[in-house]
Design a protein around this motif. Structure first.
Motif, PDB file in Angstrom:
ATOM      1  N   ASP A 224       0.862  -1.179   0.000  1.00  0.00           N
ATOM      2  CA  ASP A 224       0.000   0.000   0.000  1.00  0.00           C
ATOM      3  C   ASP A 224       0.894   1.224   0.000  1.00  0.00           C
ATOM      4  OD1 ASP A 224      -1.759   2.051   0.425  1.00  0.00           O
ATOM      5  OD2 ASP A 224      -2.805   1.120   2.112  1.00  0.00           O
ATOM      6  N   TRP A 225       1.218   1.701  -1.202  1.00  0.00           N
ATOM      7  CA  TRP A 225       2.183   2.784  -1.323  1.00  0.00           C
ATOM      8  C   TRP A 225       1.697   4.068  -0.645  1.00  0.00           C
ATOM      9  CZ3 TRP A 225       4.978   3.416  -6.700  1.00  0.00           C
ATOM     10  CH2 TRP A 225       6.270   2.912  -6.580  1.00  0.00           C
ATOM     11  N   GLU A 226       0.434   4.384  -0.788  1.00  0.00           N
ATOM     12  CA  GLU A 226      -0.048   5.632  -0.196  1.00  0.00           C
ATOM     13  C   GLU A 226       0.092   5.613   1.318  1.00  0.00           C
ATOM     14  OE1 GLU A 226      -3.653   7.373  -1.433  1.00  0.00           O
ATOM     15  OE2 GLU A 226      -3.274   7.091  -3.580  1.00  0.00           O
ATOM     16  N   ARG A 227      -0.178   4.498   1.927  1.00  0.00           N
ATOM     17  CA  ARG A 227       0.014   4.394   3.367  1.00  0.00           C
ATOM     18  C   ARG A 227       1.494   4.453   3.713  1.00  0.00           C
ATOM     19  NH1 ARG A 227      -1.669  -0.714   7.289  1.00  0.00           N
ATOM     20  NH2 ARG A 227      -1.016   0.263   9.236  1.00  0.00           N
ATOM     21  N   ALA A 228       2.321   3.810   2.891  1.00  0.00           N
ATOM     22  CA  ALA A 228       3.756   3.747   3.180  1.00  0.00           C
ATOM     23  C   ALA A 228       4.408   5.119   3.161  1.00  0.00           C
ATOM     24  CB  ALA A 228       4.444   2.819   2.179  1.00  0.00           C
ATOM     25  N   VAL A 229       3.922   6.027   2.312  1.00  0.00           N
ATOM     26  CA  VAL A 229       4.559   7.343   2.187  1.00  0.00           C
ATOM     27  C   VAL A 229       3.820   8.420   2.971  1.00  0.00           C
ATOM     28  CG1 VAL A 229       5.466   6.731  -0.083  1.00  0.00           C
ATOM     29  CG2 VAL A 229       3.303   7.995   0.075  1.00  0.00           C
ATOM     30  N   GLY A 230       2.901   8.032   3.829  1.00  0.00           N
ATOM     31  CA  GLY A 230       2.050   9.005   4.510  1.00  0.00           C
ATOM     32  C   GLY A 230       2.731   9.816   5.595  1.00  0.00           C
ATOM     33  N   MET A 231       3.913   9.396   6.039  1.00  0.00           N
ATOM     34  CA  MET A 231       4.665  10.142   7.049  1.00  0.00           C
ATOM     35  C   MET A 231       6.102  10.292   6.584  1.00  0.00           C
ATOM     36  SD  MET A 231       2.594  10.907   9.614  1.00  0.00           S
ATOM     37  CE  MET A 231       3.737  11.349  10.920  1.00  0.00           C
ATOM     38  N   GLU A 232       6.668  11.471   6.841  1.00  0.00           N
ATOM     39  CA  GLU A 232       8.092  11.711   6.581  1.00  0.00           C
ATOM     40  C   GLU A 232       8.759  12.017   7.912  1.00  0.00           C
ATOM     41  OE1 GLU A 232       7.734  13.404   2.012  1.00  0.00           O
ATOM     42  OE2 GLU A 232       8.098  14.839   3.640  1.00  0.00           O
ATOM     43  N   HIS A 233       9.849  11.310   8.197  1.00  0.00           N
ATOM     44  CA  HIS A 233      10.521  11.414   9.490  1.00  0.00           C
ATOM     45  C   HIS A 233      11.935  11.956   9.312  1.00  0.00           C
ATOM     46  CE1 HIS A 233       7.321   8.990  11.329  1.00  0.00           C
ATOM     47  NE2 HIS A 233       7.425   8.187  10.271  1.00  0.00           N
ATOM     48  N   TYR A 234      12.354  12.762  10.287  1.00  0.00           N
ATOM     49  CA  TYR A 234      13.677  13.365  10.225  1.00  0.00           C
ATOM     50  C   TYR A 234      14.340  13.378  11.601  1.00  0.00           C
ATOM     51  CZ  TYR A 234      11.581  15.407   6.015  1.00  0.00           C
ATOM     52  OH  TYR A 234      10.924  15.591   4.827  1.00  0.00           O
ATOM     53  N   VAL A 235      15.641  13.159  11.578  1.00  0.00           N
ATOM     54  CA  VAL A 235      16.480  13.517  12.708  1.00  0.00           C
ATOM     55  C   VAL A 235      16.873  14.981  12.511  1.00  0.00           C
ATOM     56  CG1 VAL A 235      18.711  13.129  13.835  1.00  0.00           C
ATOM     57  CG2 VAL A 235      17.364  11.179  13.000  1.00  0.00           C
ATOM     58  N   ILE A 236      16.703  15.798  13.533  1.00  0.00           N
ATOM     59  CA  ILE A 236      17.111  17.203  13.433  1.00  0.00           C
ATOM     60  C   ILE A 236      18.577  17.274  13.856  1.00  0.00           C
ATOM     61  CG2 ILE A 236      16.669  19.575  14.182  1.00  0.00           C
ATOM     62  CD1 ILE A 236      13.790  18.749  14.757  1.00  0.00           C
ATOM     63  N   ALA A 237      19.445  17.321  12.855  1.00  0.00           N
ATOM     64  CA  ALA A 237      20.879  17.291  13.118  1.00  0.00           C
ATOM     65  C   ALA A 237      21.388  18.611  13.698  1.00  0.00           C
ATOM     66  CB  ALA A 237      21.637  16.958  11.832  1.00  0.00           C
ATOM     67  N   TRP A 238      20.716  19.706  13.336  1.00  0.00           N
ATOM     68  CA  TRP A 238      21.055  21.019  13.915  1.00  0.00           C
ATOM     69  C   TRP A 238      19.846  21.931  13.795  1.00  0.00           C
ATOM     70  CZ3 TRP A 238      21.316  26.229  13.319  1.00  0.00           C
ATOM     71  CH2 TRP A 238      22.093  26.914  14.261  1.00  0.00           C
ATOM     72  N   PRO A 239      19.497  22.705  14.810  1.00  0.00           N
ATOM     73  CA  PRO A 239      20.085  22.674  16.150  1.00  0.00           C
ATOM     74  C   PRO A 239      19.628  21.438  16.920  1.00  0.00           C
ATOM     75  CG  PRO A 239      18.245  24.211  16.087  1.00  0.00           C
ATOM     76  CD  PRO A 239      18.423  23.724  14.687  1.00  0.00           C
ATOM     77  N   SER A 240      20.406  21.018  17.846  1.00  0.00           N
ATOM     78  CA  SER A 240      20.095  19.802  18.589  1.00  0.00           C
ATOM     79  C   SER A 240      19.024  20.081  19.645  1.00  0.00           C
ATOM     80  CB  SER A 240      21.356  19.261  19.267  1.00  0.00           C
ATOM     81  OG  SER A 240      21.863  20.207  20.190  1.00  0.00           O
ATOM     82  N   GLY A 241      18.383  19.014  20.070  1.00  0.00           N
ATOM     83  CA  GLY A 241      17.446  19.109  21.183  1.00  0.00           C
ATOM     84  C   GLY A 241      16.007  19.368  20.826  1.00  0.00           C
ATOM     85  N   LEU A 242      15.718  19.608  19.549  1.00  0.00           N
ATOM     86  CA  LEU A 242      14.333  19.864  19.153  1.00  0.00           C
ATOM     87  C   LEU A 242      13.580  18.539  19.015  1.00  0.00           C
ATOM     88  CD1 LEU A 242      14.812  22.645  16.443  1.00  0.00           C
ATOM     89  CD2 LEU A 242      14.124  22.935  18.828  1.00  0.00           C
ATOM     90  N   GLN A 243      12.342  18.517  19.459  1.00  0.00           N
ATOM     91  CA  GLN A 243      11.517  17.317  19.384  1.00  0.00           C
ATOM     92  C   GLN A 243      10.084  17.706  19.060  1.00  0.00           C
ATOM     93  OE1 GLN A 243      12.207  13.969  19.789  1.00  0.00           O
ATOM     94  NE2 GLN A 243      14.396  14.406  19.894  1.00  0.00           N
ATOM     95  N   GLY A 244       9.362  16.784  18.443  1.00  0.00           N
ATOM     96  CA  GLY A 244       7.922  16.947  18.253  1.00  0.00           C
ATOM     97  C   GLY A 244       7.513  17.901  17.168  1.00  0.00           C
ATOM     98  N   LEU A 245       8.418  18.284  16.255  1.00  0.00           N
ATOM     99  CA  LEU A 245       8.041  19.198  15.182  1.00  0.00           C
ATOM    100  C   LEU A 245       7.268  18.442  14.101  1.00  0.00           C
ATOM    101  CD1 LEU A 245      11.199  21.467  14.732  1.00  0.00           C
ATOM    102  CD2 LEU A 245       9.276  21.699  16.292  1.00  0.00           C
ATOM    103  N   THR A 246       6.400  19.168  13.395  1.00  0.00           N
ATOM    104  CA  THR A 246       5.527  18.544  12.409  1.00  0.00           C
ATOM    105  C   THR A 246       5.615  19.172  11.030  1.00  0.00           C
ATOM    106  OG1 THR A 246       3.681  19.965  13.086  1.00  0.00           O
ATOM    107  CG2 THR A 246       3.885  17.824  14.203  1.00  0.00           C
ATOM    108  N   ASP A 247       6.544  20.103  10.826  1.00  0.00           N
ATOM    109  CA  ASP A 247       6.755  20.722   9.519  1.00  0.00           C
ATOM    110  C   ASP A 247       8.179  21.231   9.456  1.00  0.00           C
ATOM    111  OD1 ASP A 247       5.370  21.869   6.935  1.00  0.00           O
ATOM    112  OD2 ASP A 247       6.577  23.503   7.742  1.00  0.00           O
ATOM    113  N   VAL A 248       8.774  21.204   8.264  1.00  0.00           N
ATOM    114  CA  VAL A 248      10.180  21.578   8.149  1.00  0.00           C
ATOM    115  C   VAL A 248      10.446  23.039   8.518  1.00  0.00           C
ATOM    116  CG1 VAL A 248      10.712  19.805   6.440  1.00  0.00           C
ATOM    117  CG2 VAL A 248       9.967  22.068   5.668  1.00  0.00           C
ATOM    118  N   PHE A 249       9.442  23.897   8.375  1.00  0.00           N
ATOM    119  CA  PHE A 249       9.636  25.311   8.694  1.00  0.00           C
ATOM    120  C   PHE A 249       9.089  25.695  10.073  1.00  0.00           C
ATOM    121  CE2 PHE A 249       9.108  25.354   3.931  1.00  0.00           C
ATOM    122  CZ  PHE A 249      10.440  25.582   3.642  1.00  0.00           C
ATOM    123  N   GLU A 250       8.506  24.751  10.763  1.00  0.00           N
ATOM    124  CA  GLU A 250       7.864  25.057  12.055  1.00  0.00           C
ATOM    125  C   GLU A 250       8.859  25.658  13.026  1.00  0.00           C
ATOM    126  OE1 GLU A 250       5.562  22.744  15.717  1.00  0.00           O
ATOM    127  OE2 GLU A 250       6.026  21.679  13.865  1.00  0.00           O
ATOM    128  N   GLY A 251       8.454  26.777  13.635  1.00  0.00           N
ATOM    129  CA  GLY A 251       9.246  27.403  14.676  1.00  0.00           C
ATOM    130  C   GLY A 251      10.368  28.291  14.198  1.00  0.00           C
TER     131      GLY A 251
END
Length: 253
Positions: A224-251
């Protein structure tokens, strides 16, 4: 204007990457998207019966990638093909300097690339990610931009779920110690998860344009490709310590 830059090794690396995020922001005139490919993927696998040769595959994959962004509905504002040999990016003497030049011109707010594991352990992925990280930190603080560095990643829980699904379909399990096999990162290292399910159909439309690599992507029955691509996950390499963000430009200020 916000600028997002994605730096990858091969055509179709970007088909997963930030494709959903780009689709989410497709109608936003205040977002600029820059895409950099180190190679054209000419050394990729050729499926039996596919009309490509070792000499033509690179050009075919480049066209597939460009078609994929059109199918998704948002082409890059700047798309650079650097033309290095597929499988030998680490040996490309001027790759880092060219990367610094392009990123220095664009000064993106957010830069996305591979983490140290390359997601699949591919040497080109690892080399591209390492060079991008170094360029980001060299340019950061020297003027505008470079506010966030993201590493695309697969949470371990997702890896385990996908691997179990593969085995149920009778496919071999991924071995995270093997090159070209997916690997996960600890769930707690994921600082950003973007829900792109509302545009998953557009992501899949782009994926389907990579016809020469469908066999590599595992787009067989039961996926089920649509389900498989429904979330994009990232490690925030910089700045460190950020958690729980939901958009690349958030904050970002």
């Amino acid at each position: 204007m916000r600028t997002l830059a994605l730096i990858v090794a091969h055509p179709d690396d970007d088909a997963y990457g930030v494709a959903g995020t780009v689709a989410l922001h497709a109608a936003d005139p205040g977002v600029r998207f820059v895409l950099i490919h180190a190679t054209d993927g000419a050394a990729g696998d050729i499926a039996p019966g596919f009309p490509a040769t070792r000499e033509t595959l690179g050009a075919i994959r480049r066209l597939e990638d460009e078609n994929a962004w059109r199918a998704l509905g948002r082409v890059p504002d700047r798309h650079e093909w650097l033309g290095y040999e597929d499988g030998a990016v680490e040996q490309a003497a001027d790759f880092y300097d060219r990367l610094v030049e392009i990123l220095g011109e664009e000064r993106p707010d957010v830069v996305a690339t591979f983490g140290p594991d390359g997601i699949t352990g591919h040497p080109d992925h690892i080399a591209v990610g390492a060079a991008t990280d170094t360029a980001f930190h060299r340019l950061r603080g020297k003027g505008s931009g470079f506010q966030r560095l993201l590493h695309g990643a697969m949470p371990q829980s997702v890896f385990d779920r996908w691997n179990a699904s593969r085995m149920r379909r009778g496919e071999p399990a991924w071995d995270p110690s093997a090159i070209y096999h997916l690997r996960g990162v600890p769930d707690e290292s994921i600082g950003m998860s973007v829900d792109v399910s509302s545009v998953a159909d557009r992501v899949v439309a782009g994926l389907r344009e990579h016809r020469s690599q469908q066999h590599v992507m595992g787009a067989g029955p039961g996926l089920d490709w649509e389900r498989a691509v429904g979330m994009e996950h990232y490690v925030i390499a910089w700045p460190s310590g950020l958690q729980g963000l939901t958009d690349v430009f958030e904050g970002l200020p």
